[in-house]
Design a protein around this motif. Structure first.
Motif, PDB file in Angstrom:
ATOM      1  N   GLY A   1      92.146  60.176  34.567  1.00 18.62           N
ATOM      2  CA  GLY A   1      92.017  60.192  36.019  1.00 18.62           C
ATOM      3  C   GLY A   1      91.753  61.597  36.541  1.00 18.62           C
TER       4      GLY A   1
ATOM      5  N   GLU B   1      88.801  55.279  46.081  1.00 15.38           N
ATOM      6  CA  GLU B   1      89.495  55.225  44.797  1.00 15.38           C
ATOM      7  C   GLU B   1      88.729  54.268  43.907  1.00 15.38           C
ATOM      8  OE1 GLU B   1      93.687  54.621  44.729  1.00 15.38           O
ATOM      9  OE2 GLU B   1      94.022  55.951  46.435  1.00 15.38           O
TER      10      GLU B   1
ATOM     11  N   ASP C   1      86.032  61.560  45.585  1.00 10.53           N
ATOM     12  CA  ASP C   1      86.536  60.261  45.142  1.00 10.53           C
ATOM     13  C   ASP C   1      87.653  60.477  44.110  1.00 10.53           C
ATOM     14  OD1 ASP C   1      84.833  58.822  46.717  1.00 10.53           O
ATOM     15  OD2 ASP C   1      83.416  58.334  45.118  1.00 10.53           O
ATOM     16  N   VAL C   2      88.600  59.553  44.147  1.00 15.96           N
ATOM     17  CA  VAL C   2      89.648  59.563  43.131  1.00 15.96           C
ATOM     18  C   VAL C   2      89.215  58.580  42.040  1.00 15.96           C
ATOM     19  CG1 VAL C   2      92.081  59.108  42.666  1.00 15.96           C
ATOM     20  CG2 VAL C   2      91.392  60.151  44.835  1.00 15.96           C
TER      21      VAL C   2
ATOM     22  N   LYS D   1      89.316  56.787  38.300  1.00 13.11           N
ATOM     23  CA  LYS D   1      90.122  56.415  37.140  1.00 13.11           C
ATOM     24  C   LYS D   1      89.206  55.776  36.118  1.00 13.11           C
ATOM     25  CE  LYS D   1      94.539  55.400  39.313  1.00 13.11           C
ATOM     26  NZ  LYS D   1      95.366  54.282  39.787  1.00 13.11           N
TER      27      LYS D   1
ATOM     28  N   THR E   1      87.947  52.679  40.068  1.00 11.98           N
ATOM     29  CA  THR E   1      88.418  52.463  38.707  1.00 11.98           C
ATOM     30  C   THR E   1      87.298  51.856  37.866  1.00 11.98           C
ATOM     31  OG1 THR E   1      90.666  52.095  39.500  1.00 11.98           O
ATOM     32  CG2 THR E   1      90.152  51.296  37.297  1.00 11.98           C
TER      33      THR E   1
ATOM     34  N   THR F   1      90.207  63.803  40.406  1.00  7.63           N
ATOM     35  CA  THR F   1      89.553  63.812  41.707  1.00  7.63           C
ATOM     36  C   THR F   1      88.244  64.565  41.568  1.00  7.63           C
ATOM     37  OG1 THR F   1      91.663  63.745  42.853  1.00  7.63           O
ATOM     38  CG2 THR F   1      89.783  64.523  44.122  1.00  7.63           C
TER      39      THR F   1
END
Ligand SMILES: [Cu+2]
Length: 138
Positions: free
Chosen positions: A100, A41, A66-67, A69, A43, A102
């Motif tokens: 956001g 994750e 990957d996630v 943001k 950011t 994925t």
């Protein structure tokens, strides 16, 4: 652990070596499999000043699955367009706006600025992209 393997016992040597090699291979496959499965994750805080992003933030690199943001701030209102994923986000001046997603698609995806109030359907991209997202395969 390895000093328990009887490497020098005559006949045993031929059978032991391939078996231990198989163990090493199995451990490597387990290690590789678990490393590949772990999506992160991530950011990113990105500040736009007068329609520009600092050079150090212009290339964003992530891995497949990957996630991601992206937390945007801008000193003027504008519309961001992430190509490929085809996402649009309207930014108000001074506020944090999150984009956001994925990272299911790999490749190189530009983020463009669309002028606020531009006619719908008018979609020229003559300017250089604001930033670029690179998604690498796992
Ligand atoms: Cu666009």
């Amino acid at each position: 652990m390895f000093n328990q393997i009887p490497v020098d016992k005559g006949r045993g040597r031929r059978r032991v070596a391939p078996r231990s090699a198989r163990w090493v291979l199995a451990l490597l496959l387990i290690a590789a499999g678990s490393a590949g499965a772990a999506a992160a994750e991530l950011t990113f805080d990105i500040k736009i000043v007068r329609g520009r992003v600092p050079d150090t933030m212009r290339l964003i690199r992530v891995n497949e699955r990957d996630v991601v943001k992206l937390r945007w701030t801008s000193d003027q209102p504008l519309i961001l367009h992430l190509h490929g994923y085809d996402m649009e986000k309207r930014l108000a001046a001074g506020a944090v706006t999150e984009l956001g997603f994925t990272a299911y698609a790999t490749g190189r995806f530009p983020i463009h600025v669309h002028a606020q109030g531009a006619a719908a359907g008018g979609h020229a991209h003559e300017d250089a992209p604001l930033a670029i997202i690179e998604v690498y395969p796992r």
